[in-house]
Design a protein around this motif. Structure first.
Motif, mmCIF file in Angstrom:
data_model
loop_
_atom_site.group_PDB
_atom_site.id
_atom_site.type_symbol
_atom_site.label_atom_id
_atom_site.label_comp_id
_atom_site.label_asym_id
_atom_site.label_seq_id
_atom_site.Cartn_x
_atom_site.Cartn_y
_atom_site.Cartn_z
ATOM 1 N N SER A 507 0.837 -1.199 0.000
ATOM 2 C CA SER A 507 0.000 0.000 0.000
ATOM 3 C C SER A 507 0.872 1.249 0.000
ATOM 4 O O SER A 507 1.805 1.358 0.809
ATOM 5 C CB SER A 507 -0.905 -0.008 1.230
ATOM 6 O OG SER A 507 -1.604 1.229 1.331
ATOM 7 N N PRO A 508 0.600 2.223 -0.880
ATOM 8 C CA PRO A 508 1.359 3.476 -0.832
ATOM 9 C C PRO A 508 1.073 4.225 0.459
ATOM 10 O O PRO A 508 -0.061 4.189 0.973
ATOM 11 C CB PRO A 508 0.852 4.248 -2.060
ATOM 12 C CG PRO A 508 -0.480 3.658 -2.372
ATOM 13 C CD PRO A 508 -0.410 2.218 -1.963
ATOM 14 N N ILE A 509 2.095 4.903 0.974
ATOM 15 C CA ILE A 509 1.974 5.572 2.276
ATOM 16 C C ILE A 509 2.071 7.079 2.086
ATOM 17 O O ILE A 509 3.031 7.589 1.497
ATOM 18 C CB ILE A 509 3.065 5.083 3.244
ATOM 19 C CG1 ILE A 509 2.919 3.572 3.479
ATOM 20 C CG2 ILE A 509 2.993 5.842 4.556
ATOM 21 C CD1 ILE A 509 4.026 2.989 4.345
ATOM 22 N N LEU A 510 1.068 7.798 2.584
ATOM 23 C CA LEU A 510 1.057 9.252 2.594
ATOM 24 C C LEU A 510 1.396 9.720 3.997
ATOM 25 O O LEU A 510 0.702 9.380 4.959
ATOM 26 C CB LEU A 510 -0.319 9.778 2.173
ATOM 27 C CG LEU A 510 -0.580 11.268 2.393
ATOM 28 C CD1 LEU A 510 0.364 12.115 1.547
ATOM 29 C CD2 LEU A 510 -2.043 11.610 2.085
ATOM 30 N N SER A 530 -11.907 7.141 1.803
ATOM 31 C CA SER A 530 -13.101 6.618 1.130
ATOM 32 C C SER A 530 -12.991 6.786 -0.373
ATOM 33 O O SER A 530 -13.602 6.032 -1.133
ATOM 34 C CB SER A 530 -14.346 7.340 1.646
ATOM 35 O OG SER A 530 -14.338 8.712 1.244
ATOM 36 N N LEU A 531 -12.192 7.775 -0.802
ATOM 37 C CA LEU A 531 -11.945 7.978 -2.233
ATOM 38 C C LEU A 531 -10.696 7.234 -2.695
ATOM 39 O O LEU A 531 -10.620 6.801 -3.845
ATOM 40 C CB LEU A 531 -11.791 9.478 -2.531
ATOM 41 C CG LEU A 531 -12.984 10.360 -2.179
ATOM 42 C CD1 LEU A 531 -12.641 11.831 -2.421
ATOM 43 C CD2 LEU A 531 -14.214 9.970 -2.987
ATOM 44 N N ARG A 532 -9.719 7.084 -1.793
ATOM 45 C CA ARG A 532 -8.481 6.370 -2.103
ATOM 46 C C ARG A 532 -8.267 5.276 -1.071
ATOM 47 O O ARG A 532 -7.397 5.379 -0.205
ATOM 48 C CB ARG A 532 -7.301 7.347 -2.114
ATOM 49 C CG ARG A 532 -7.286 8.338 -3.265
ATOM 50 C CD ARG A 532 -7.043 7.641 -4.604
ATOM 51 N NE ARG A 532 -5.819 6.883 -4.598
ATOM 52 C CZ ARG A 532 -4.614 7.391 -4.934
ATOM 53 N NH1 ARG A 532 -4.534 8.653 -5.308
ATOM 54 N NH2 ARG A 532 -3.538 6.629 -4.920
ATOM 55 N N PRO A 533 -9.053 4.194 -1.140
ATOM 56 C CA PRO A 533 -8.938 3.144 -0.129
ATOM 57 C C PRO A 533 -7.627 2.373 -0.197
ATOM 58 O O PRO A 533 -7.347 1.561 0.685
ATOM 59 C CB PRO A 533 -10.131 2.232 -0.438
ATOM 60 C CG PRO A 533 -10.415 2.465 -1.895
ATOM 61 C CD PRO A 533 -10.096 3.903 -2.140
ATOM 62 N N ASP A 534 -6.834 2.596 -1.226
ATOM 63 C CA ASP A 534 -5.563 1.882 -1.358
ATOM 64 C C ASP A 534 -4.424 2.557 -0.613
ATOM 65 O O ASP A 534 -3.310 2.027 -0.557
ATOM 66 C CB ASP A 534 -5.193 1.770 -2.841
ATOM 67 C CG ASP A 534 -5.006 3.143 -3.482
ATOM 68 O OD1 ASP A 534 -5.860 4.032 -3.237
ATOM 69 O OD2 ASP A 534 -4.016 3.335 -4.213
ATOM 70 N N VAL A 535 -4.653 3.739 -0.024
ATOM 71 C CA VAL A 535 -3.585 4.548 0.559
ATOM 72 C C VAL A 535 -3.587 4.423 2.082
ATOM 73 O O VAL A 535 -4.632 4.558 2.730
ATOM 74 C CB VAL A 535 -3.729 6.025 0.153
ATOM 75 C CG1 VAL A 535 -2.631 6.874 0.812
ATOM 76 C CG2 VAL A 535 -3.651 6.166 -1.359
ATOM 77 N N THR A 536 -2.418 4.157 2.642
ATOM 78 C CA THR A 536 -2.207 4.218 4.089
ATOM 79 C C THR A 536 -1.730 5.625 4.446
ATOM 80 O O THR A 536 -0.856 6.178 3.768
ATOM 81 C CB THR A 536 -1.155 3.189 4.533
ATOM 82 O OG1 THR A 536 -1.670 1.874 4.288
ATOM 83 C CG2 THR A 536 -0.818 3.337 6.003
ATOM 84 N N VAL A 537 -2.306 6.207 5.513
ATOM 85 C CA VAL A 537 -1.963 7.571 5.907
ATOM 86 C C VAL A 537 -1.294 7.545 7.271
ATOM 87 O O VAL A 537 -1.816 6.922 8.220
ATOM 88 C CB VAL A 537 -3.205 8.481 5.937
ATOM 89 C CG1 VAL A 537 -2.810 9.897 6.375
ATOM 90 C CG2 VAL A 537 -3.865 8.516 4.569
ATOM 91 N N VAL A 538 -0.150 8.188 7.372
ATOM 92 C CA VAL A 538 0.544 8.380 8.647
ATOM 93 C C VAL A 538 0.455 9.862 8.978
ATOM 94 O O VAL A 538 0.893 10.715 8.186
ATOM 95 C CB VAL A 538 2.013 7.933 8.553
ATOM 96 C CG1 VAL A 538 2.745 8.263 9.848
ATOM 97 C CG2 VAL A 538 2.107 6.450 8.249
ATOM 98 N N TYR A 539 -0.152 10.158 10.149
ATOM 99 C CA TYR A 539 -0.328 11.565 10.547
ATOM 100 C C TYR A 539 0.424 11.826 11.839
ATOM 101 O O TYR A 539 0.223 11.131 12.841
ATOM 102 C CB TYR A 539 -1.801 11.888 10.719
ATOM 103 C CG TYR A 539 -2.046 13.327 11.143
ATOM 104 C CD1 TYR A 539 -1.748 14.375 10.280
ATOM 105 C CD2 TYR A 539 -2.544 13.622 12.415
ATOM 106 C CE1 TYR A 539 -1.960 15.692 10.663
ATOM 107 C CE2 TYR A 539 -2.758 14.933 12.811
ATOM 108 C CZ TYR A 539 -2.456 15.969 11.928
ATOM 109 O OH TYR A 539 -2.652 17.276 12.302
#
Length: 828
Positions: A507-510, A530-539
């Motif tokens: 999974s690509p990571i943002l 919900s629009l990009r369910p393939d993306v993992t987000v690190v905040y």
């Protein structure tokens, strides 16, 4: 024989039009080049005046305090710029020490002396900069020194102005050029009318009419008519000569044919065998003569055609001699004696092969016919000519006959009784003449004749092919090791796995680093996923100033793809200093002008700075609804509110410093209010949530310059707090997004930025997060229109532009903080 290619026809009308068009376009290009130069000079003058005004404004703020140089940048020094260009400054004392501003800018420029602005173009941080430098004379004690002020600006706006001036000027130039082309086309049509009349005259003529043209034509065409009349005269002469040749050829052929017929008729009636044999011998002799005559006539025509076509190729003499010898019978070929050196035999002649062969064959045939001994062929190079001589021991040619025997059907006296047509030397003469050579008939000592021909040698151009070797270019790769100290104590990292990760790849990571509370920002992340369910987000949540400092130090790990901060001035400084990636978002044009800077800093929220209060500690009737009323309340009820008021600690909070700096610019009561904070020993905090917690829990009565987004969200959750949107003026800031230039996944950063500005992202801001939608027309309880309606004061957005950089000036910031802390800090 290859078909002769004819040159393509062309239109004089079109050529003239093309030439006129080329001249008009060339003139237009020269004019446009002049306009372009003028536009650049005009734009340079206009923006140079702004640069000089900015530098002079800063120079006017230079002061001496306690022997040191103090510069408090006026807001106007940067506010005069358009906002699309990056701005840098530096102030140096006479020794070159940087008082304030950018050290590396000062290092790239020299100190100046004199109050007249000096301009220069330099490369700074990868961009071409225009710099204005002025000097300010200062005196302290018994000495006077020059202080140098540098102001640098990128050149996007001046280039845009230059392009606008050029664009407005090009339109009439193009229109006039097109009009001129139309007039030229019309004029050409009128000028070519006489040629049409001339064409009609020629088409109406009979084929045999070669009389001169008498149609009246303009003087410019008269030369063409004269040349055409001369051509028709030459054509008439050629036709006459051709008719004569045909008549002569018919006469020459008719005689042997008539003789053959007569001899054949007599032979038919002859009964004597011996007599019949003699008659047949005469018939054979006449047939041979007629055959030779016809062959010579055909060859004469062939040579004439070949010479007219002028098809020539480099040809060595030895090849031609060998060709002639092979066409002779063995006895005749045995009589040839060749004296051709290798150099002469290899010499190339640029002549027609057939014509040269027939020339040499006729010379050899004549020598063999008129002599019985050997026939010598000699060749020698003489300068740039090749001399070929054919010699025999025959009767020769009388001197008086030599000029005549080169004519058609003319033979010398020695030819009596010999079969011949009188065309051999004629062919030789025309071939030599066509190839710019010379022909000489020379008597030999001891009898005989030498025919010498001199022909020019073809010049061989030696071409050498240059060989170039390609050098391999090596590329060196350098590995850079970076320290990873881990998150600071103030940072908190949350990971949001991809709802539907890819099946075949990771999974690509943002990675996002921001100052927004994690629970609020998590709603943006959920809507994005919900629009990009393939993306993992690190905040990673942190504070404004530490985020800026860690990014500059390079200690943010992992490297962020997106920076989100409510301290818009720090975000603008990052972009101004070249750390932001430019991106033309499809929503950029819809974003309010104040909420964006260039295509590098993007605001996506609408957050007013509000006053909050605890409803149990502050009665509704005494709630301060203006900044002045707040100052008066604290001044009159100091003991009641002692230790019960909180605001930002602007020395540690970037957004706090931004709001304070803007308050100071707008409000004449700012320092009075700061003094009131000091009198009540106001608590200084690093974030809005901490202030909200204190007010909601009753430990604090009042909170000042709290971000409205946090206050509205906490109130919506049930916190017992009141919110005041001031009635005099309301500062509104926007959380700014920046994509770092070195972002590992810049495309994901762009995707999230587009989402935040899109209707879906703005809906999140206008609804549950209460961060406020910056896009006009967004529906929801926290749209910009709904928030503005909550107060009666002037809505004052903090615009993203170079003016924000003034408050970040090193010396101005230091002095501002020192003054504010001295006044607003709690008193012992």
């Amino acid at each position: 024989m290859a078909a002769r290619t004819h040159p393509k026809t062309f239109s004089i009308r079109r050529r003239i039009l093309a030439l006129a068009l080329a001249l008009l376009v060339g003139a237009a290009a020269v004019l446009i080049a002049f306009i372009h130069d003028y536009a650049q000079r005009s734009a340079d003058r206009a923006f140079d005046r702004l640069l000089a005004a900015s530098a002079l404004t800063i120079a006017g703020a230079v002061q001496i305090e306690e022997g040191g140089i103090i510069v408090e940048l006026p807001v106007a020094s940067f506010a005069m710029f358009s906002g699309r260009d990056r701005v840098f400054h530096a102030v140096e004392d006479s020794s070159g020490r940087v008082v304030t501003g950018y050290d590396d800018l000062a290092a790239a420029l020299e100190n100046v002396q004199g109050t007249e602005p000096q301009f220069a173009d330099i490369m700074y941080r990868g961009e071409l900069m225009r710099v204005a430098s002025v000097a300010r004379l200062t005196s302290a004690a018994n000495a006077a020194d020059w202080v140098t002020i540098h102001v640098a600006e990128t050149q996007s706006e001046r280039e845009a102005l230059s392009a606008e001036i050029l664009g407005n000027a090009i339109v009439p130039v193009i229109a006039l050029t097109l009009l001129a082309v139309g007039l030229v086309w019309f004029g050409i049509g009128r000028m070519f009318a006489p040629l049409t009349q001339l064409e009609e005259e020629l088409r109406a003529r009979a084929p045999e009419d070669l009389s001169p043209i008498a149609v009246p034509v303009p003087s410019e065409v008269s030369h063409l008519v004269s040349a055409l009349n001369a051509f028709m005269a030459r054509l008439g002469n050629t036709m006459d000569r051709l008719s004569g040749l045909v008549a002569e050829a018919a006469h020459e052929v008719r005689t042997p044919l008539a003789s053959l017929r007569a001899q054949a008729e007599i032979a038919m009636d002859e009964t004597d065998h011996q007599a019949l044999h003699r008659r047949v011998a005469r018939i054979h002799q006449g047939a041979v003569h007629a055959s030779q005559l016809v062959s010579q006539l055909l060859m004469d025509a062939t040579v004439s055609h070949r010479l007219e076509s002028k098809e020539t190729d480099p040809l060595p003499l030895s090849a031609v001699i060998e060709d002639v010898r092979q066409r002779l019978d063995p006895d005749a070929a045995g009589r040839l004696v060749l004296e051709v050196p290798a150099e002469a035999g290899a010499a190339a002649l640029r002549v027609d092969r057939v014509a040269l062969r027939e020339m040499l064959r006729n010379l050899v045939d004549n020598a063999l016919v008129y002599s019985t001994g050997p026939v010598e062929i000699r060749a020698a190079l003489s300068g740039e000519a090749l001399r070929v001589a054919v010699s025999d021991r025959g009767p020769g040619i009388a001197e008086s006959e030599k000029p005549l025997v080169v004519r058609r059907f003319t033979r010398g006296a020695a030819g009596a009784g010999k079969s011949g047509s009188g065309l051999g030397l004629s062919i030789v003469s025309r071939v030599v003449e066509a190839h710019r050579g010379t022909l000489a008939l020379i008597d030999r000592d001891g009898g005989g004749l030498t025919v010498e021909v001199a022909l020019p040698v073809a010049v061989r151009r030696k071409t050498r092919k240059a060989r170039r070797s390609a050098a391999a270019v090596g590329v060196l790769a350098c590995a850079v090791l970076a320290l990873n100290p881990g998150p600071s104590p103030q940072a908190a990292t949350s990971t949001y796995p991809a709802p539907r990760p890819p099946e075949t790849t990771a999974s690509p990571i943002l990675t996002i680093v921001g100052t927004t509370d994690t629970p609020l920002f998590a709603r943006f992340i959920a809507a994005f996923q919900s629009l990009r369910p393939d993306v993992t987000v690190v905040y990673e949540e942190t504070d404004t100033l530490p985020m800026y400092e860690r990014f500059i130090d390079g200690t943010l790990a992992p490297k962020p793809d997106l920076l989100v901060s409510s301290a818009a001035d720090l975000q603008l400084k990052l972009a101004n200093d070249g750390h932001a990636l430019a991106y033309d978002s499809p929503f950029l044009d819809e974003l309010p002008a104040w909420a964006r800077w260039r295509n590098e800093v993007f605001g996506f929220t609408f957050e007013p700075a509000v006053i909050i209060y605890n409803r149990d500690l502050v009665a509704e009737a005494e709630v301060p609804r203006t900044h002045l009323r707040l100052a008066e309340l604290l001044e009159t009820q100091t003991e009641r509110f002692s230790g019960k008021v909180a605001t930002y600690d602007i020395s540690v909070s970037g957004v706090g410093y931004l709001l304070a700096a803007q308050d100071q610019l707008i409000s004449s009561n700012f320092w009075r209010l700061a003094n009131a904070f000091g009198r009540v020993s106001a608590q200084l905090s690093g974030s809005s949530p901490a202030i909200l917690d204190g007010v909601a829990e009753g430990r604090l009565a009042l909170g000042y310059n709290v971000l409205g987004s946090y206050a509205f969200a906490r109130q919506a959750e049930g916190a017992d707090i009141g919110i005041v949107v001031p009635d005099d003026y309301v500062l509104v800031l926007t959380r700014a997004m920046v994509i770092p230039r070195n972002a590992p996944n810049a495309e994901l950063g762009k995707a999230f930025l587009d989402f935040a500005l899109s209707p879906a992202g703005q809906a999140v801001a206008a609804e549950e997060t209460a961060l406020g939608a910056v896009m006009a027309g967004t529906q929801g309880p926290w749209s910009s229109e709904a928030i503005a309606a909550r107060g009666r004061g002037v809505i004052q957005p903090i615009p993203l532009g170079p003016a924000l950089l003034v408050s970040l000036d090193r010396q101005r910031r230091t002095r501002f903080l020192e003054t504010w802390l001295e006044i607003a800090s709690p008193k012992p």
